[in-house]
Design a protein around this motif. Structure first.
Motif, PDB file in Angstrom:
ATOM      1  N   SER A  40       0.849  -1.187   0.000  1.00  0.00           N
ATOM      2  CA  SER A  40       0.000   0.000   0.000  1.00  0.00           C
ATOM      3  C   SER A  40       0.884   1.236   0.000  1.00  0.00           C
ATOM      4  CB  SER A  40      -0.950   0.009   1.199  1.00  0.00           C
ATOM      5  OG  SER A  40      -0.361   0.560   2.344  1.00  0.00           O
ATOM      6  N   ASN A  42       2.058   4.785   1.342  1.00  0.00           N
ATOM      7  CA  ASN A  42       2.109   5.630   2.531  1.00  0.00           C
ATOM      8  C   ASN A  42       2.778   6.945   2.155  1.00  0.00           C
ATOM      9  OD1 ASN A  42       1.198   3.788   4.860  1.00  0.00           O
ATOM     10  ND2 ASN A  42       2.711   2.529   3.800  1.00  0.00           N
ATOM     11  N   THR A  44       4.656   8.940   3.558  1.00  0.00           N
ATOM     12  CA  THR A  44       6.058   9.095   3.954  1.00  0.00           C
ATOM     13  C   THR A  44       7.001   8.571   2.892  1.00  0.00           C
ATOM     14  OG1 THR A  44       5.331   8.785   6.243  1.00  0.00           O
ATOM     15  CG2 THR A  44       7.689   8.673   5.834  1.00  0.00           C
ATOM     16  N   ASP A  68       4.499  -1.883   3.439  1.00  0.00           N
ATOM     17  CA  ASP A  68       3.395  -2.784   3.783  1.00  0.00           C
ATOM     18  C   ASP A  68       3.413  -3.994   2.865  1.00  0.00           C
ATOM     19  OD1 ASP A  68       1.903  -1.312   5.813  1.00  0.00           O
ATOM     20  OD2 ASP A  68       1.354   0.094   4.236  1.00  0.00           O
ATOM     21  N   ARG A  92       4.752  -5.288   8.396  1.00  0.00           N
ATOM     22  CA  ARG A  92       5.465  -4.049   8.073  1.00  0.00           C
ATOM     23  C   ARG A  92       6.915  -4.411   7.857  1.00  0.00           C
ATOM     24  NH1 ARG A  92       6.456   1.155  12.110  1.00  0.00           N
ATOM     25  NH2 ARG A  92       8.670   0.633  12.090  1.00  0.00           N
ATOM     26  N   VAL A 127       1.401  -0.367   8.341  1.00  0.00           N
ATOM     27  CA  VAL A 127       2.003   0.925   8.698  1.00  0.00           C
ATOM     28  C   VAL A 127       0.968   1.859   9.299  1.00  0.00           C
ATOM     29  CG1 VAL A 127       3.075   3.014   7.783  1.00  0.00           C
ATOM     30  CG2 VAL A 127       3.919   0.775   7.065  1.00  0.00           C
ATOM     31  N   ALA A 128      -0.150   2.052   8.607  1.00  0.00           N
ATOM     32  CA  ALA A 128      -1.168   2.984   9.085  1.00  0.00           C
ATOM     33  C   ALA A 128      -1.829   2.471  10.362  1.00  0.00           C
ATOM     34  CB  ALA A 128      -2.218   3.218   8.004  1.00  0.00           C
ATOM     35  N   THR A 131       0.529   2.790  13.398  1.00  0.00           N
ATOM     36  CA  THR A 131       0.632   4.196  13.780  1.00  0.00           C
ATOM     37  C   THR A 131      -0.596   4.621  14.571  1.00  0.00           C
ATOM     38  OG1 THR A 131       1.949   4.656  11.791  1.00  0.00           O
ATOM     39  CG2 THR A 131       0.949   6.539  12.905  1.00  0.00           C
ATOM     40  N   VAL A 157      -4.139   6.961   7.893  1.00  0.00           N
ATOM     41  CA  VAL A 157      -4.014   6.747   9.333  1.00  0.00           C
ATOM     42  C   VAL A 157      -5.281   7.209  10.041  1.00  0.00           C
ATOM     43  CG1 VAL A 157      -2.716   7.364  11.414  1.00  0.00           C
ATOM     44  CG2 VAL A 157      -1.502   6.932   9.277  1.00  0.00           C
ATOM     45  N   LYS A 304      -6.894   4.745   1.961  1.00  0.00           N
ATOM     46  CA  LYS A 304      -5.698   3.979   1.610  1.00  0.00           C
ATOM     47  C   LYS A 304      -5.782   3.501   0.168  1.00  0.00           C
ATOM     48  CE  LYS A 304      -2.743   2.559   3.742  1.00  0.00           C
ATOM     49  NZ  LYS A 304      -1.355   3.074   3.867  1.00  0.00           N
TER      50      LYS A 304
END
Length: 309
Positions: A40, A42, A44, A68, A92, A127-128, A131, A157, A304
């Protein structure tokens, strides 16, 4: 044997992402080889690709994107225990590499995938979801009866944060644009403030116990949000740090999520129990990853996006 992988050979804009033919990896000791169902996107990763994070996360180039992973165990390395060939897994990957047809992964970073949703959709979780879990429970200490302001609930997120805060029993007030408002309400928000039309401070009818900030802010915008938290409250930011007035009695922190398989397994349980849902706004092929980076940088992604090799 060759496979396709989305890699960067240098820092730069989205055009530096290349779709290379590379050797299929072999699992090392303690690893498995995963046939990737999806990774997915992200945001960042766009910053990483652009070189904005090189002081913190220097890369060995060329670098295969994708933190991910959701997929099926294809091979098992020496000493790797806990999974068998054919198992559905998610994780992750801190060394990335999931934007490819296959990726090797330490078994210690993987958990069984949710059984109740398509495997590719589960790539949106690690990841999301991690977090969000750590922001809500570990740092925000959100509990029943609290008022929680989620700033930036329309992102990847944010959807998890909203649902987890509601699961904890909080009253959830969320900021989101018009295109995300319906989804955020569906995720359990008690009130959605359209930040593009109404200042948050004007829309709130009183202070909150916890502010969970999920978006980059200018210093003036951060300064406006800080006083919204009551004394003894908490501010947790995954983006711009927010500093409350020195005499406010508010605990503030900037967090970076860590990899934690216990938290990830707990999220999987909540998904299979129907408590948490994954909001997939788009599913795109691997060759569209550069286009997804551009859309994100233009502020045009909601929820997402999963990337399917």
């Amino acid at each position: 044997m060759k496979m396709k992988a989305a890699r960067i050979h240098d820092y730069g804009d989205a055009s530096v992402i290349r779709y290379d033919d590379v050797p299929r990896p072999q699992p090392a000791s303690g690893e498995v080889l995963i046939r990737v169902a999806a990774t997915s996107f992200n945001p960042t990763e766009a910053a990483l690709r652009g070189g904005l994070l090189r002081a913190f996360f220097p890369l060995d180039l060329p670098y295969t994107l994708g933190w991910d992973v959701a997929g099926t165990v294809a091979e098992i390395g020496a000493g790797a225990e806990g999974f068998t060939v054919g198992d559905r897994v998610i994780g992750r990957l801190d060394s990335a590499g999931a934007a490819a047809e296959y990726v090797r992964a330490p078994v210690a970073t993987l958990v069984a995938a949710p059984a109740s949703i398509p495997l590719a959709n589960a790539a949106a979780l690690p990841v999301a979801g991690l977090t969000a879990w750590q922001a809500v429970f570990e740092h925000g200490k959100v509990a029943a009866g609290q008022r929680v302001l989620v700033n930036g609930a329309g992102g990847g997120v944010g959807g998890f944060v909203t649902q987890l805060a509601k699961y904890a029993g909080a009253e959830v007030i969320a900021t989101a644009g018009a295109r995300s408002a319906e989804a955020v309400l569906g995720q359990g928000a008690d009130q959605v403030i359209d930040y593009t039309a109404t200042p948050v401070v004007a829309a709130l009818d009183g202070p909150v116990d916890t502010l969970l900030n999920l978006v980059p802010l200018s210093p003036p915008d951060a300064a406006v949000l800080a006083p919204l938290v009551r004394p003894a409250g908490r501010i947790v930011s995954i983006a711009t740090p927010i500093e409350p007035p020195a005499d406010a009695g508010v605990t503030a922190m900037h967090m970076v999520a860590r990899n934690d398989v216990e938290h990830l397994a707990a999220l999987v349980e909540l998904i299979d129990a129907g408590v948490v849902a994954i909001d997939i706004s788009e599913s795109r092929p691997l060759a569209d990853l550069g286009a997804i980076h551009r859309l994100s940088e233009a502020g045009r992604i909601r929820g997402k996006v999963i990337i399917v090799p």
